[in-house]
Each structure stands twice: as structure tokens, then as C-alpha cells.
Design an enzyme around this catalytic site. Structure first.
Site, PDB file in Angstrom:
ATOM      1  N   ASP A  54       0.828  -1.213   0.000  1.00 58.34           N
ATOM      2  CA  ASP A  54       0.000   0.000   0.000  1.00 58.34           C
ATOM      3  C   ASP A  54       0.860   1.259   0.000  1.00 58.34           C
ATOM      4  O   ASP A  54       0.642   2.186  -0.783  1.00 58.34           O
ATOM      5  CB  ASP A  54      -0.878   0.039   1.261  1.00 58.34           C
ATOM      6  CG  ASP A  54      -2.243  -0.600   1.054  1.00 58.34           C
ATOM      7  OD1 ASP A  54      -2.569  -0.921  -0.102  1.00 58.34           O
ATOM      8  OD2 ASP A  54      -2.969  -0.761   2.037  1.00 58.34           O
ATOM      9  N   GLU A  79      -3.986   6.647   2.947  1.00 57.81           N
ATOM     10  CA  GLU A  79      -4.406   5.960   4.160  1.00 57.81           C
ATOM     11  C   GLU A  79      -3.230   5.668   5.089  1.00 57.81           C
ATOM     12  O   GLU A  79      -3.371   5.647   6.305  1.00 57.81           O
ATOM     13  CB  GLU A  79      -5.083   4.651   3.737  1.00 57.81           C
ATOM     14  CG  GLU A  79      -5.537   3.780   4.860  1.00 57.81           C
ATOM     15  CD  GLU A  79      -6.230   2.515   4.361  1.00 57.81           C
ATOM     16  OE1 GLU A  79      -6.677   1.756   5.217  1.00 57.81           O
ATOM     17  OE2 GLU A  79      -6.310   2.303   3.133  1.00 57.81           O
ATOM     18  N   ASP A 153      -6.390   5.681  -2.319  1.00 54.57           N
ATOM     19  CA  ASP A 153      -6.533   4.383  -1.652  1.00 54.57           C
ATOM     20  C   ASP A 153      -5.773   3.390  -2.520  1.00 54.57           C
ATOM     21  O   ASP A 153      -6.221   3.035  -3.614  1.00 54.57           O
ATOM     22  CB  ASP A 153      -7.993   3.967  -1.503  1.00 54.57           C
ATOM     23  CG  ASP A 153      -8.153   2.792  -0.546  1.00 54.57           C
ATOM     24  OD1 ASP A 153      -7.145   2.124  -0.257  1.00 54.57           O
ATOM     25  OD2 ASP A 153      -9.273   2.531  -0.083  1.00 54.57           O
ATOM     26  N   ILE A 155      -4.877   0.074  -2.433  1.00 56.28           N
ATOM     27  CA  ILE A 155      -5.563  -1.184  -2.777  1.00 56.28           C
ATOM     28  C   ILE A 155      -6.778  -1.280  -1.862  1.00 56.28           C
ATOM     29  O   ILE A 155      -6.661  -1.689  -0.712  1.00 56.28           O
ATOM     30  CB  ILE A 155      -4.664  -2.433  -2.599  1.00 56.28           C
ATOM     31  CG1 ILE A 155      -3.347  -2.293  -3.372  1.00 56.28           C
ATOM     32  CG2 ILE A 155      -5.401  -3.683  -3.072  1.00 56.28           C
ATOM     33  CD1 ILE A 155      -2.347  -3.425  -3.123  1.00 56.28           C
ATOM     34  N   ASP A 156      -7.933  -0.857  -2.374  1.00 55.16           N
ATOM     35  CA  ASP A 156      -9.175  -0.957  -1.598  1.00 55.16           C
ATOM     36  C   ASP A 156      -9.627  -2.418  -1.607  1.00 55.16           C
ATOM     37  O   ASP A 156      -9.368  -3.141  -2.563  1.00 55.16           O
ATOM     38  CB  ASP A 156     -10.238  -0.059  -2.245  1.00 55.16           C
ATOM     39  CG  ASP A 156     -11.475   0.094  -1.378  1.00 55.16           C
ATOM     40  OD1 ASP A 156     -11.317   0.312  -0.171  1.00 55.16           O
ATOM     41  OD2 ASP A 156     -12.583  -0.006  -1.918  1.00 55.16           O
ATOM     42  N   THR A 158      -8.849  -4.876   0.886  1.00 54.39           N
ATOM     43  CA  THR A 158      -7.643  -5.639   1.232  1.00 54.39           C
ATOM     44  C   THR A 158      -7.904  -7.130   1.373  1.00 54.39           C
ATOM     45  O   THR A 158      -7.160  -7.950   0.859  1.00 54.39           O
ATOM     46  CB  THR A 158      -7.078  -5.111   2.575  1.00 54.39           C
ATOM     47  OG1 THR A 158      -6.731  -3.751   2.403  1.00 54.39           O
ATOM     48  CG2 THR A 158      -5.848  -5.881   2.989  1.00 54.39           C
ATOM     49  N   ASP A 301     -11.656   6.192   0.493  1.00 54.88           N
ATOM     50  CA  ASP A 301     -12.533   5.198  -0.137  1.00 54.88           C
ATOM     51  C   ASP A 301     -13.492   5.831  -1.144  1.00 54.88           C
ATOM     52  O   ASP A 301     -13.819   5.236  -2.167  1.00 54.88           O
ATOM     53  CB  ASP A 301     -13.414   4.498   0.919  1.00 54.88           C
ATOM     54  CG  ASP A 301     -12.626   3.672   1.911  1.00 54.88           C
ATOM     55  OD1 ASP A 301     -11.771   2.890   1.481  1.00 54.88           O
ATOM     56  OD2 ASP A 301     -12.875   3.804   3.127  1.00 54.88           O
TER      57      ASP A 301
END
Length: 377
Positions: A54, A79, A153, A155-156, A158, A301
Site C-alpha cells: 500500500d 491511508e 486508496d 488497494i481498496d 484488502t 474510499d
């Protein structure tokens, strides 16, 4: 702004490539799986490998955007913190260096000397992606980089990314879980008002090349600013009497599920993983609305997909504000904004969408969802 959009499409594809490499290359995939099973818990880098992926993506986007638009560098938010502690207890700040070799050397210090994994990751970070086809010619928006900020974001969804279940997507059908729910989200907002004005969504695992060439991705983008509303996704054509459809999280409150089952009917109430993916389902017309009663999503997000919905004539509102309003009209101040933290919260909660949300394409559909919930929440 067209230059910024082209850059964001390119860096989102680079990010998607990093996400794919972490699953395709055995030394990196083993680190992902180790994290999932919780082996070797005292080794921080094992626990944090997904977080490292991330951060690497986040810092790569920050590096590339900051290089082309230096005025934006201090307003690129994500994030994750880029500070890591390795197995020796050393604190390392993860950044993208000028060369692949320097980035690999830095990553090796975080990965406790795992030079193979560090080199694979560095190669993906510094690799130029395939060119992205996007009809951005003639797109003019009267905004400068100094007026804008970015939410990333990396890698939304996870859990879906790590679990890695492969699904074949059917045209026109929502698929509730699997690798396709993992998305790279890059949203651009106005610093003065917090309005989302541009969004790029990359779905790294859209389909698998039948000739054995691995996963291929798909990208979506939208711009919404004043009279300019352009989106790579066409507005879905709703047939007359089609009925309202909604997508929820499977952990949504029973009272919300019951109210929406009564409104939509059981066949039109669907469930899916990932906040970004659920909003993408609304963008694509696979669902009319996404309702979330909890404050469990964050600015990173929702910013990117919110911009696409605005370009299509929809939006993302604060559910609590809508329920408290005595007016039937959807007022602009109910839309989520992206420039101000929740000052009474700490850490990530400062950027939570604390009132819940409703993502919608059509204001009449938003109204039809709010009223059945008014006396329930």
C-alpha cells in the site's frame, strides 16, 4: 486538468501493476500469504507486507504527481504512514528514489534484507505502464494544480486482494466478492470547498488473459467541475418499471436490510465486498444505490468514485444528515466533502465518513431510499 487526468490514469496503471506483481511473483506472494496465516508474528515486515505494498503504491503516486505538479505535493493524502520498523527495530521512511537500484536498497532495509522481494517490488515501481487509452482531448477545466488536493486508496478491499479468489465477471451482473473487488482509487478535490472534481478507478484484476498472459485491468474516470461533466462510463439506461436495486455490506444493520428488502424486494437487494467496489457498482448501473449506515468508510474510499458519480448526475451523501433533514430535497451540503477532518477524532478516524453514506446515480432514487429509513435509524 487534462494533463493531470492523463498522469493519474498512468500512475493508477503503475499501481495496478504493483498489485498484480505482488500476487504473481512467488517471493512477494509468499509474504502476502504469510501475513494472512499470521506465521512468524514477531517479524514486523511479514505482518506489514500488505501495508508495505500500500505504502509503496501511495508513495509512487505521490512521487510521480509531485514531480509533474510540485504545487500539489503537500496535498497528496493517503491511508498509510510511510514510516516502517524492520525486524531490527530500525525506523525506515519508505519513499520512491530516483533509480530502481536505490529504491530496491531502501526496500531491502524494510524487508530485513530480502533483496529478491525488494528488487521485484522496485522493478514494478519504476516500470513504465502500457499506454492508457482515454479520450481526454479537448477536455478543459478552469482549475489549476494549486487549487487541488488528492486522496489515494492504494488497494481498496484488502481482504479480497489477499484471499485472491478468482471470479469470471458477467456483463451486467454484480459479482459480490473476489479479486475484482480490489481497486486502486485516486480522487481529486477542490481545496477550498472539498468538492470531488476528478476520479480515477483502476480495477487491476478485471479479467484473466485466456492465452496465459495473466491478469488484465480496466480503468474508469470522471471529471465534474461546473458545467463540465465527463465520464468514461455511459449513464445506464433504466427501463421503465425496472424497480429500485441496492447494494449493501453483508454486515449492514438488520433494520436497514429489512427496510430495503421491503422497498426493493429480496431479488433487488445485493451484497458485495469493498466500499470502492460497491460505489463502482452504482456507477456501472449494476445497482441503483449503495447504502451504508456505519461510519466505517474514509475519504480515501469515496473521493474517486464520488467524482465519477457527480459526472453522471449523481453523488454520495452523508446518510445521517439526510435522515435529520426535514426537507425532501437533496441539498448540496449533504454531499460528502474531502477537505476538512473530524477535529474531535484521532488517527484515521479524523477522515472517516462518520455519518454513513448513500451513493446514488439519480436524485429521485436517493429520495426513495431515505424516506423508508427515516424512522428506523
Amino acid at each position: 486538468m487534462a494533463d493531470l487526468l492523463r498522469l493519474l490514469l498512468r500512475v493508477a496503471e503503475k499501481a495496478a501493476n504493483v498489485a498484480r506483481v505482488c500476487r504473481q511473483e512467488a517471493p512477494l506472494f509468499q509474504l502476502l500469504v504469510q501475513e494472512k496465516t499470521g506465521d512468524d508474528k514477531n517479524k514486523k515486515f511479514v505482518q506489514d507486507f500488505k501495508t508495505l505494498a500500500d505504502v509503496v503504491i501511495q508513495e509512487m503516486i505521490r512521487h510521480d504527481v509531485g514531480a509533474q505538479f510540485p504545487e500539489m505535493a503537500a496535498f497528496i493524502h493517503g491511508e498509510e504512514s510511510n514510516k516502517f520498523e524492520n525486524g531490527l527495530g530500525e525506523s525506515v521512511a519508505v519513499t520512491v528514489c530516483g533509480t530502481e537500484e536505490d529504491t530496491a536498497a531502501l526496500l531491502a532495509t524494510v524487508l530485513d534484507g530480502d533483496h529478491t522481494a525488494a528488487s521485484l517490488l522496485a522493478r514494478a515501481i519504476h516500470q513504465d505502464p502500457a499506454s492508457i487509452d482515454a479520450d481526454t482531448d479537448g477536455l478543459t477545466v478552469p482549475l489549476g494544480p494549486s487549487e487541488l488536493g488528492i486522496w489515494i486508496d492504494p488497494i481498496d478491499a484488502t481482504s479480497q486482494y489477499i484471499e485472491g479468489r478468482e471470479e469470471v465477471l458477467e456483463e451486467g451482473r454484480l459479482s459480490p466478492s473476489g479479486l475484482h473487488c480490489a481497486l486502486v482509487l485516486i480522487g481529486v478535490y477542490l481545496r477550498s470547498t472539498g468538492e470531488p472534481v476528478m476520479g480515477v478507478i483502476n480495477q487491476p484484476f478485471n479479467y484473466k488473459d485466456p492465452a496465459g498472459g495473466g491478469w488484465r485491468g480496466k480503468h474508469f474516470w470522471g471529471v465534474s467541475c461546473g458545467s463540465v461533466n465527463v465520464c468514461s462510463v455511459s449513464r445506464p439506461k433504466g427501463g421503465p418499471g425496472a424497480g429500485l436495486s441496492a447494494v449493501l455490506s453483508s454486515s449492514e444493520k438488520p433494520v436497514v436490510k429489512e427496510a430495503l428488502t421491503s422497498l426493493c424486494g429480496p431479488d433487488k437487494l445485493m451484497y458485495a465486498s469493498g466500499a470502492g467496489y460497491k460505489i463502482l457498482c452504482v456507477i456501472q448501473g449494476l445497482a441503483d444505490v449503495y447504502v451504508l449506515s456505519e461510519g466505517s468508510t474514509f475519504k480515501w474510499d469515496s473521493c474517486a468514485p464520488h467524482a465519477l458519480l457527480r459526472a453522471l448526475g449523481g453523488g454520495v451523501v452523508d446518510l445521517t444528515k439526510c435522515l435529520q433533514s426535514s426537507s425532501q430535497a437533496q441539498e448540496p451540503q449533504m454531499e460528502l466533502t474531502y477537505h476538512q477532518p473530524n477535529t474531535d477524532r484521532k488517527g484515521a478516524e479524523r477522515w472517516a465518513n462518520r455519518g454513513g453514506l448513500v451513493a446514488y446515480r439519480d436524485v429521485s432514487q436517493l429520495r426513495s431510499v431515505i424516506w423508508p429509513l427515516k424512522d428506523k435509524l
